[in-house]
Design a protein around this motif. Structure first.
Motif, PDB file in Angstrom:
ATOM      1  N   GLY A   1      71.955  24.591  43.153  1.00  0.00           N
ATOM      2  CA  GLY A   1      72.578  24.945  41.883  1.00  0.00           C
ATOM      3  C   GLY A   1      73.912  24.261  41.719  1.00  0.00           C
ATOM      4  O   GLY A   1      74.142  23.198  42.310  1.00  0.00           O
ATOM      5  N   PRO A   2      74.837  24.865  40.987  1.00  0.00           N
ATOM      6  CA  PRO A   2      74.691  26.189  40.363  1.00  0.00           C
ATOM      7  C   PRO A   2      73.680  26.193  39.217  1.00  0.00           C
ATOM      8  O   PRO A   2      73.559  25.214  38.496  1.00  0.00           O
ATOM      9  CB  PRO A   2      76.099  26.489  39.855  1.00  0.00           C
ATOM     10  CG  PRO A   2      76.708  25.138  39.627  1.00  0.00           C
ATOM     11  CD  PRO A   2      76.130  24.257  40.680  1.00  0.00           C
ATOM     12  N   VAL A   3      72.979  27.283  39.101  1.00  0.00           N
ATOM     13  CA  VAL A   3      72.003  27.471  38.033  1.00  0.00           C
ATOM     14  C   VAL A   3      72.646  28.337  36.957  1.00  0.00           C
ATOM     15  O   VAL A   3      73.050  29.466  37.226  1.00  0.00           O
ATOM     16  CB  VAL A   3      70.724  28.154  38.561  1.00  0.00           C
ATOM     17  CG1 VAL A   3      69.724  28.359  37.422  1.00  0.00           C
ATOM     18  CG2 VAL A   3      70.101  27.344  39.683  1.00  0.00           C
ATOM     19  N   LYS A   4      72.768  27.793  35.768  1.00  0.00           N
ATOM     20  CA  LYS A   4      73.336  28.557  34.663  1.00  0.00           C
ATOM     21  C   LYS A   4      72.284  29.507  34.112  1.00  0.00           C
ATOM     22  O   LYS A   4      71.177  29.093  33.765  1.00  0.00           O
ATOM     23  CB  LYS A   4      73.836  27.616  33.571  1.00  0.00           C
ATOM     24  CG  LYS A   4      75.035  26.766  33.997  1.00  0.00           C
ATOM     25  CD  LYS A   4      75.544  25.893  32.856  1.00  0.00           C
ATOM     26  CE  LYS A   4      76.764  25.092  33.292  1.00  0.00           C
ATOM     27  NZ  LYS A   4      77.279  24.223  32.190  1.00  0.00           N
ATOM     28  N   ILE A   5      72.646  30.779  34.044  1.00  0.00           N
ATOM     29  CA  ILE A   5      71.716  31.816  33.614  1.00  0.00           C
ATOM     30  C   ILE A   5      72.071  32.237  32.199  1.00  0.00           C
ATOM     31  O   ILE A   5      73.159  32.755  31.942  1.00  0.00           O
ATOM     32  CB  ILE A   5      71.765  33.026  34.554  1.00  0.00           C
ATOM     33  CG1 ILE A   5      71.498  32.591  35.995  1.00  0.00           C
ATOM     34  CG2 ILE A   5      70.756  34.085  34.130  1.00  0.00           C
ATOM     35  CD1 ILE A   5      70.156  31.933  36.190  1.00  0.00           C
ATOM     36  N   ALA A   6      71.151  32.016  31.279  1.00  0.00           N
ATOM     37  CA  ALA A   6      71.362  32.399  29.888  1.00  0.00           C
ATOM     38  C   ALA A   6      71.223  33.908  29.736  1.00  0.00           C
ATOM     39  O   ALA A   6      70.602  34.572  30.580  1.00  0.00           O
ATOM     40  CB  ALA A   6      70.355  31.682  28.988  1.00  0.00           C
ATOM     41  N   PRO A   7      71.795  34.483  28.685  1.00  0.00           N
ATOM     42  CA  PRO A   7      71.614  35.917  28.439  1.00  0.00           C
ATOM     43  C   PRO A   7      70.124  36.284  28.397  1.00  0.00           C
ATOM     44  O   PRO A   7      69.342  35.649  27.692  1.00  0.00           O
ATOM     45  CB  PRO A   7      72.270  36.123  27.074  1.00  0.00           C
ATOM     46  CG  PRO A   7      73.299  35.053  26.989  1.00  0.00           C
ATOM     47  CD  PRO A   7      72.679  33.866  27.675  1.00  0.00           C
ATOM     48  N   GLY A   8      69.747  37.279  29.163  1.00  0.00           N
ATOM     49  CA  GLY A   8      68.367  37.761  29.140  1.00  0.00           C
ATOM     50  C   GLY A   8      67.338  36.812  29.692  1.00  0.00           C
ATOM     51  O   GLY A   8      66.139  37.011  29.494  1.00  0.00           O
ATOM     52  N   GLN A   9      67.728  35.796  30.415  1.00  0.00           N
ATOM     53  CA  GLN A   9      66.810  34.733  30.845  1.00  0.00           C
ATOM     54  C   GLN A   9      65.656  35.263  31.682  1.00  0.00           C
ATOM     55  O   GLN A   9      65.831  36.116  32.536  1.00  0.00           O
ATOM     56  CB  GLN A   9      67.575  33.673  31.642  1.00  0.00           C
ATOM     57  CG  GLN A   9      66.703  32.533  32.155  1.00  0.00           C
ATOM     58  CD  GLN A   9      67.537  31.420  32.771  1.00  0.00           C
ATOM     59  OE1 GLN A   9      68.571  31.040  32.239  1.00  0.00           O
ATOM     60  NE2 GLN A   9      67.094  30.895  33.900  1.00  0.00           N
TER      61      GLN A   9
ATOM     62  N   LEU B   1      68.570  40.608  33.764  1.00  0.00           N
ATOM     63  CA  LEU B   1      68.224  41.868  33.112  1.00  0.00           C
ATOM     64  C   LEU B   1      69.276  42.322  32.111  1.00  0.00           C
ATOM     65  O   LEU B   1      69.198  43.434  31.590  1.00  0.00           O
ATOM     66  CB  LEU B   1      68.003  42.957  34.157  1.00  0.00           C
ATOM     67  CG  LEU B   1      66.726  42.862  34.996  1.00  0.00           C
ATOM     68  CD1 LEU B   1      66.827  41.830  36.090  1.00  0.00           C
ATOM     69  CD2 LEU B   1      66.369  44.212  35.615  1.00  0.00           C
ATOM     70  N   THR B   2      70.276  41.483  31.844  1.00  0.00           N
ATOM     71  CA  THR B   2      71.373  41.847  30.954  1.00  0.00           C
ATOM     72  C   THR B   2      71.538  40.804  29.855  1.00  0.00           C
ATOM     73  O   THR B   2      71.004  39.696  29.947  1.00  0.00           O
ATOM     74  CB  THR B   2      72.704  41.937  31.736  1.00  0.00           C
ATOM     75  OG1 THR B   2      73.226  40.611  31.947  1.00  0.00           O
ATOM     76  CG2 THR B   2      72.509  42.608  33.075  1.00  0.00           C
ATOM     77  N   PRO B   3      72.312  41.126  28.818  1.00  0.00           N
ATOM     78  CA  PRO B   3      72.579  40.153  27.747  1.00  0.00           C
ATOM     79  C   PRO B   3      73.801  39.280  28.028  1.00  0.00           C
ATOM     80  O   PRO B   3      74.385  38.710  27.104  1.00  0.00           O
ATOM     81  CB  PRO B   3      72.809  41.048  26.529  1.00  0.00           C
ATOM     82  CG  PRO B   3      73.419  42.276  27.103  1.00  0.00           C
ATOM     83  CD  PRO B   3      72.780  42.473  28.440  1.00  0.00           C
ATOM     84  N   ASN B   4      74.178  39.165  29.307  1.00  0.00           N
ATOM     85  CA  ASN B   4      75.368  38.409  29.673  1.00  0.00           C
ATOM     86  C   ASN B   4      74.995  37.124  30.400  1.00  0.00           C
ATOM     87  O   ASN B   4      74.155  37.139  31.304  1.00  0.00           O
ATOM     88  CB  ASN B   4      76.273  39.252  30.575  1.00  0.00           C
ATOM     89  CG  ASN B   4      76.628  40.588  29.956  1.00  0.00           C
ATOM     90  OD1 ASN B   4      76.973  40.658  28.781  1.00  0.00           O
ATOM     91  ND2 ASN B   4      76.527  41.651  30.736  1.00  0.00           N
ATOM     92  N   ALA B   5      75.636  36.018  30.043  1.00  0.00           N
ATOM     93  CA  ALA B   5      75.420  34.757  30.738  1.00  0.00           C
ATOM     94  C   ALA B   5      76.072  34.816  32.118  1.00  0.00           C
ATOM     95  O   ALA B   5      77.028  35.553  32.337  1.00  0.00           O
ATOM     96  CB  ALA B   5      75.992  33.602  29.930  1.00  0.00           C
ATOM     97  N   ASP B   6      75.550  34.025  33.058  1.00  0.00           N
ATOM     98  CA  ASP B   6      76.132  33.976  34.392  1.00  0.00           C
ATOM     99  C   ASP B   6      75.735  32.662  35.067  1.00  0.00           C
ATOM    100  O   ASP B   6      75.075  31.817  34.459  1.00  0.00           O
ATOM    101  CB  ASP B   6      75.669  35.164  35.237  1.00  0.00           C
ATOM    102  CG  ASP B   6      76.809  35.762  36.060  1.00  0.00           C
ATOM    103  OD1 ASP B   6      77.518  34.967  36.725  1.00  0.00           O
ATOM    104  OD2 ASP B   6      76.999  36.987  36.035  1.00  0.00           O
TER     105      ASP B   6
END
Length: 545
Positions: free
Chosen positions: A61-69, A166-171
């Protein structure tokens, strides 16, 4: 993320806050011993040791995680050893990309972000084959002393992964893995026998090898796939669930992969019409509520497990789920079996000698599984006591909110929308449309859960345990790749769903399997107003006064 009203923002903020609270002990202890309770949580599969062995940790990575991915990705992976040698142990993990105060990386809670699955594909000799794999149970592959997977720097590695936000937040996260590695240059490498991977999969090989284990199906609360598959479910059976042995070989090591609700993976061999069990990889649950969450570890074979097979023998794998409490949608059953060519010393023929079919767990309880959920202090209402909402023909899902009947909403939109018996209510997911890429989409489901379905969110709550079962599938779109075995996404390839027309009068609660903090309700009204609620009961009115 699409824009939404201030009331929706407040509701979403409240739910995310609830999600962040660890509701330890919120779930009642199981009345019966947990699945796998007889298995030691302390004694684990031992690690092989060699002079000159290296412990090598990699961060992909880093792997960008979209909201709700919740998409499936496959990308080249350069995070691997630079010299040839033997991999004798493979330990997977998922960590945040952000560096913590100690200079390391924290592991996300499973109810926030988890590695639904990761597969390390190896390109060698003009073929690409799955070799190491991980699910959220994070099974560790350990080869017995004297055996290892031989790695070459010329091998191409491809990282195939499905990270579930599981959330609407990017990470942003890393897929972390640690190898025990013996370089060829070390004298100890000369004494290691090469093993090769055999991918056994009840629904594969294909990009998303899944099936449904529905509540009440099977025998005495247990459903075995593909053995008990019937009707349309047979289409989910994969070719990799069985394999015919082409030459003398010895099975050296294996462990299973399954999802919440899973009890065990079985590996059997058949010769001349006789079938023998070779190994049962059992799920040991630490989850207080039983076989309903990722708080589990799988058993792997013991170091002295050696199974001799001959040409024409057929090996087969099945997986068994507990279907008493809930339905388990998009389930998996995989066993990666490592074998050596020829019949090695100490190998036993399962048709003439006894085989030890029970193993040891590869790890104990993981602290990222500590938020079980199910506590009563969520602040969500009991939809059965709410008065009727409007009678819409369609409910939009937008910004992680069910537009009407969402249990987080107040006022008119928070009331259960109604539909006449014999008719359907349509849901449309505006967080995943044809104009959106899969990576930018948030797939949602409408999945029945037992009323009132209003407790705190965790890894064990809510689950698909409605007395009446229904599920929309993951509403949204993604690429289809027929050349590699079908859709390369969990999406249903539609973003609308209609409630069943045969539902009896009453109130129905549901949740999103992908983002379980999302809860909703609708109401079916029958003849003479049956099922309708026009006003609060006197008891409820007094309580809210």
């Amino acid at each position: 993320m699409p824009s939404r009203s201030s009331s929706s923002i407040r509701a979403l903020t409240a739910l995310v806050s609830l999600l962040a609270l660890a509701a330890l002990g919120g779930t009642a202890s199981a009345a019966t011993p947990l699945p796998g309770a007889h298995i030691s949580a302390v004694q684990t599969v031992p690690e092989a040791t060699y002079p000159g062995m290296q412990h090598m940790t990699y961060l992909y990575g880093p792997v960008k995680i979209a909201p709700g991915q919740n998409t499936i990705e496959a990308q080249p992976n350069s995070e691997k050893p630079q010299v040839p040698g033997y991999i004798t142990r493979f330990q997977p993990d998922l960590v945040y990309a952000k560096v913590n105060k100690q200079g390391g990386h924290d592991t996300p809670r499973v109810d926030v972000i988890h590695l639904h699955h990761g597969v390390w594909l190896v390109a060698r000799n003009n073929t690409i084959y799955p070799t190491f794999a991980a699910g959220e149970e994070k099974t560790i592959f350990s080869m017995p002393q004297g055996f290892g997977y031989h790695y070459n720097p010329s091998d191409g590695w491809i990282m195939n992964y499905m990270i579930h936000n599981l959330t609407p937040n990017a990470d942003s996260v890393y897929i972390k893995y640690t190898l025990d590695f013996v370089p060829d240059s070390e004298p100890a490498a000369a004494g290691i026998t090469e093993v090769k991977p055999l991918w056994m999969d009840v629904a594969g090989i294909k990009p998303y090898p899944v099936f449904d284990a529905l509540k009440g199906k099977g025998t005495k609360g247990k459903f075995t796939f593909p053995t008990q598959a019937s009707a349309a479910q047979k289409k989910d059976i994969g070719v990799a669930h069985q394999w015919t042995v082409p030459k003398d070989m010895t099975l050296i090591s294996t462990a299973g992969h399954l999802h919440p609700g899973g009890l065990y993976n079985d590996l059997t061999a058949t010769r001349s019409g006789t079938t023998k069990e070779l190994f049962r990889s059992q799920a040991k649950y630490y989850e207080p509520a039983g076989a309903v969450s990722w708080d589990v570890s799988m058993t792997g074979t013991k170091p002295d497990w050696r199974v001799a097979l001959h040409p024409g023998d057929q090996i087969n794998t099945t997986v068994t789920y507990d279907t008493r409490q809930a339905s388990w949608y998009e389930s998996m059953g995989i066993m990666v079996v490592f074998y050596a060519d020829g019949i090695v010393n100490g190998a036993k023929d399962p048709f003439t000698q006894p085989i030890d079919t029970r193993g040891l767990v590869t790890h104990g309880h993981l602290k990222e599984n500590d938020n079980h959920g199910g506590a009563p202090d969520s602040g969500l209402p009991d939809a059965r006591d709410m008065i009727d909402g409007s009678m819409p023909t369609n409910i939009d899902i937008k910004g992680y909110i069910y537009g009407q009947g969402d249990l987080s909403l107040t006022g008119v939109n928070g009331r259960p929308p109604t539909v006449q018996a014999g008719h359907s209510l349509t849901f449309t997911n505006l967080d995943a449309t044809k104009l959106m890429t899969a990576q930018a989409s948030a797939y949602h489901t409408i999945t029945a859960c037992k009323q009132p379905c209003d407790r705190t969110t965790g890894i064990a709550y809510p689950i698909a345990n409605g007395n009446v079962q229904f599920d929309s599938g993951e509403l949204g779109y993604g690429p289809d790749l027929p050349a590699v075995g079908g859709k390369f996404t969990p999406a249903a390839q539609r973003n609308t769903w209609k409630t069943p027309k045969n539902l009896a009068a009453g109130t129905y609660t549901y949740f999103c399997r992908i983002h379980p903090f999302m809860r909703g309700a609708f109401r079916v009204v029958g003849a003479h107003g049956k099922g309708s609620v026009k006003k609060k009961s006197a008891k409820k009115a007094a309580a809210s006064a």
